[in-house]
Scaffold this active site. Sequence first.
Site, PDB file in Angstrom:
ATOM      1  N   ASP A 191      24.877   9.719  13.307  1.00  0.00           N
ATOM      2  CA  ASP A 191      25.942   9.874  12.295  1.00  0.00           C
ATOM      3  C   ASP A 191      27.245   9.137  12.617  1.00  0.00           C
ATOM      4  O   ASP A 191      28.339   9.654  12.341  1.00  0.00           O
ATOM      5  CB  ASP A 191      26.233  11.367  12.064  1.00  0.00           C
ATOM      6  CG  ASP A 191      25.027  12.116  11.523  1.00  0.00           C
ATOM      7  OD1 ASP A 191      23.986  11.484  11.272  1.00  0.00           O
ATOM      8  OD2 ASP A 191      25.127  13.344  11.368  1.00  0.00           O
ATOM      9  N   GLU A 195      24.316  11.331   7.992  1.00  0.00           N
ATOM     10  CA  GLU A 195      24.268  12.596   7.251  1.00  0.00           C
ATOM     11  C   GLU A 195      24.588  12.235   5.808  1.00  0.00           C
ATOM     12  O   GLU A 195      25.715  11.866   5.483  1.00  0.00           O
ATOM     13  CB  GLU A 195      25.273  13.608   7.812  1.00  0.00           C
ATOM     14  CG  GLU A 195      25.089  14.987   7.202  1.00  0.00           C
ATOM     15  CD  GLU A 195      25.916  16.075   7.895  1.00  0.00           C
ATOM     16  OE1 GLU A 195      26.479  15.816   8.973  1.00  0.00           O
ATOM     17  OE2 GLU A 195      26.009  17.182   7.336  1.00  0.00           O
ATOM     18  N   LYS A 228      19.667  11.899   6.685  1.00  0.00           N
ATOM     19  CA  LYS A 228      19.243  13.295   6.910  1.00  0.00           C
ATOM     20  C   LYS A 228      20.141  14.247   6.121  1.00  0.00           C
ATOM     21  O   LYS A 228      21.367  14.125   6.171  1.00  0.00           O
ATOM     22  CB  LYS A 228      19.266  13.613   8.412  1.00  0.00           C
ATOM     23  CG  LYS A 228      20.631  13.500   9.080  1.00  0.00           C
ATOM     24  CD  LYS A 228      20.505  13.855  10.558  1.00  0.00           C
ATOM     25  CE  LYS A 228      21.835  13.848  11.258  1.00  0.00           C
ATOM     26  NZ  LYS A 228      22.868  14.725  10.702  1.00  0.00           N
ATOM     27  N   LYS A 253      21.796  19.004   9.603  1.00  0.00           N
ATOM     28  CA  LYS A 253      22.484  18.626  10.829  1.00  0.00           C
ATOM     29  C   LYS A 253      21.489  18.044  11.821  1.00  0.00           C
ATOM     30  O   LYS A 253      21.788  17.115  12.548  1.00  0.00           O
ATOM     31  CB  LYS A 253      23.234  19.835  11.390  1.00  0.00           C
ATOM     32  CG  LYS A 253      24.349  20.267  10.422  1.00  0.00           C
ATOM     33  CD  LYS A 253      25.061  21.516  10.842  1.00  0.00           C
ATOM     34  CE  LYS A 253      26.195  21.833   9.869  1.00  0.00           C
ATOM     35  NZ  LYS A 253      25.714  22.199   8.513  1.00  0.00           N
ATOM     36  N   VAL A 299      27.903  11.591  16.975  1.00  0.00           N
ATOM     37  CA  VAL A 299      28.858  12.659  16.660  1.00  0.00           C
ATOM     38  C   VAL A 299      28.257  13.650  15.674  1.00  0.00           C
ATOM     39  O   VAL A 299      27.367  13.313  14.906  1.00  0.00           O
ATOM     40  CB  VAL A 299      30.149  12.059  16.072  1.00  0.00           C
ATOM     41  CG1 VAL A 299      30.815  11.155  17.096  1.00  0.00           C
ATOM     42  CG2 VAL A 299      29.910  11.300  14.766  1.00  0.00           C
ATOM     43  N   THR A 300      28.824  14.879  15.669  1.00  0.00           N
ATOM     44  CA  THR A 300      29.663  15.417  16.714  1.00  0.00           C
ATOM     45  C   THR A 300      28.784  16.174  17.709  1.00  0.00           C
ATOM     46  O   THR A 300      27.722  16.664  17.358  1.00  0.00           O
ATOM     47  CB  THR A 300      30.741  16.388  16.165  1.00  0.00           C
ATOM     48  OG1 THR A 300      30.091  17.495  15.506  1.00  0.00           O
ATOM     49  CG2 THR A 300      31.661  15.688  15.198  1.00  0.00           C
ATOM     50  N   CYS A 338      25.828  17.934  14.870  1.00  0.00           N
ATOM     51  CA  CYS A 338      24.588  17.204  14.585  1.00  0.00           C
ATOM     52  C   CYS A 338      23.866  16.693  15.834  1.00  0.00           C
ATOM     53  O   CYS A 338      22.640  16.572  15.830  1.00  0.00           O
ATOM     54  CB  CYS A 338      24.874  16.069  13.606  1.00  0.00           C
ATOM     55  SG  CYS A 338      25.301  16.703  11.966  1.00  0.00           S
ATOM     56  N   GLN A 372      20.138  26.640  33.059  1.00  0.00           N
ATOM     57  CA  GLN A 372      18.804  27.240  33.221  1.00  0.00           C
ATOM     58  C   GLN A 372      17.738  26.170  33.499  1.00  0.00           C
ATOM     59  O   GLN A 372      16.645  26.199  32.936  1.00  0.00           O
ATOM     60  CB  GLN A 372      18.427  28.065  31.980  1.00  0.00           C
ATOM     61  CG  GLN A 372      19.460  29.140  31.629  1.00  0.00           C
ATOM     62  CD  GLN A 372      19.084  29.899  30.390  1.00  0.00           C
ATOM     63  OE1 GLN A 372      18.147  30.689  30.406  1.00  0.00           O
ATOM     64  NE2 GLN A 372      19.811  29.653  29.299  1.00  0.00           N
TER      65      GLN A 372
HETATM   66  N1  TIU Z   1      27.330  14.774  12.023  1.00  0.00           N
HETATM   67  C1  TIU Z   1      27.897  15.965  12.170  1.00  0.00           C
HETATM   68  O1  TIU Z   1      28.095  16.418  13.286  1.00  0.00           O
HETATM   69  N2  TIU Z   1      28.277  16.617  11.017  1.00  0.00           N
HETATM   70  C2  TIU Z   1      29.340  17.489  10.940  1.00  0.00           C
HETATM   71  O2  TIU Z   1      29.618  18.045   9.898  1.00  0.00           O
HETATM   72  N3  TIU Z   1      30.076  17.636  12.078  1.00  0.00           N
HETATM   73  C3  TIU Z   1      31.228  18.350  12.224  1.00  0.00           C
HETATM   74  O3  TIU Z   1      31.668  18.496  13.361  1.00  0.00           O
HETATM   75  N4  TIU Z   1      31.844  18.855  11.162  1.00  0.00           N
END
Ligand code: TIU
Length: 225
Positions: free
Chosen positions: A27, A75, A132, A135, A160-161, A165, A205
């Site tokens: 993303d 996304e 996609k 997430k 990210v993030t 995701c 773990q």
């Molecule tokens: N790609 C992804 O992480 N989508 C999000 O909405 N991330 C946020 O941190 N909001």
Amino acid sequence: MSELIEISATPFPYPFAPGKTALVVIDMQRDFVEPGGFGASLGNDVSLLHSAIGPIAALLAAWRAHGWPIVHTREAHLADLSDCPPAKRLRGAPSLRIGDPGAMGRLLIRGEPGTSIIPALAPQRDELVIDKPGKGMFWATGLHRMLQALEVTHLVFTGVTTEVCVQTSMREANDRGYTCLLVEDGTESYFPAFKAATLAMIVAQGAIIGWHTPSATLLAAIDSA
Ligand code: TIU
């Protein structure tokens, strides 16, 4: 399988499989990284994500030099939002919701300027680009079959993030049998504490989800192999 390369990592060395390891870039699209997109509409400081761009570019160059598989995700929803359930669209109190018109087109809609991957990390022709709706990168995408067709067994995660995701995708991958490494400086969050927590929890773990290591360590090990 080709011989494994042992990569220094947390919590213990990661068994890297040359040729069987896809680089995953989650993303890195304008909607999360640039002002005026979805990430900013949620009230986030998008500049916090920029430090991941250089390390991801270096990893892309290494993977391309070897001809190894690369997966980019975006996304992105269908224009009619039929793949965006209210449980997702109505979360929080953003200034704009998914599908609303923003500075870079409709937020998180396929084909809009905001869903394009930033130019510094633009995909090349032979690389997988996955839209996609969730997430995680496996939900409603068919990616698992594509990776199986390429005989991919290992995944190196960036993007990210970290705690949204990237972590969701890494957990989905672990459940599907992939051996997963997260690149510490190739992923970022709008919340540094959440990034740190994610790094800690995936390796806890005995690497319950996977490993993490800096990009320099990974690149040096690939170079010297
Ligand atoms: N790609 C992804 O992480 N989508 C999000 O909405 N991330 C946020 O941190 N909001």
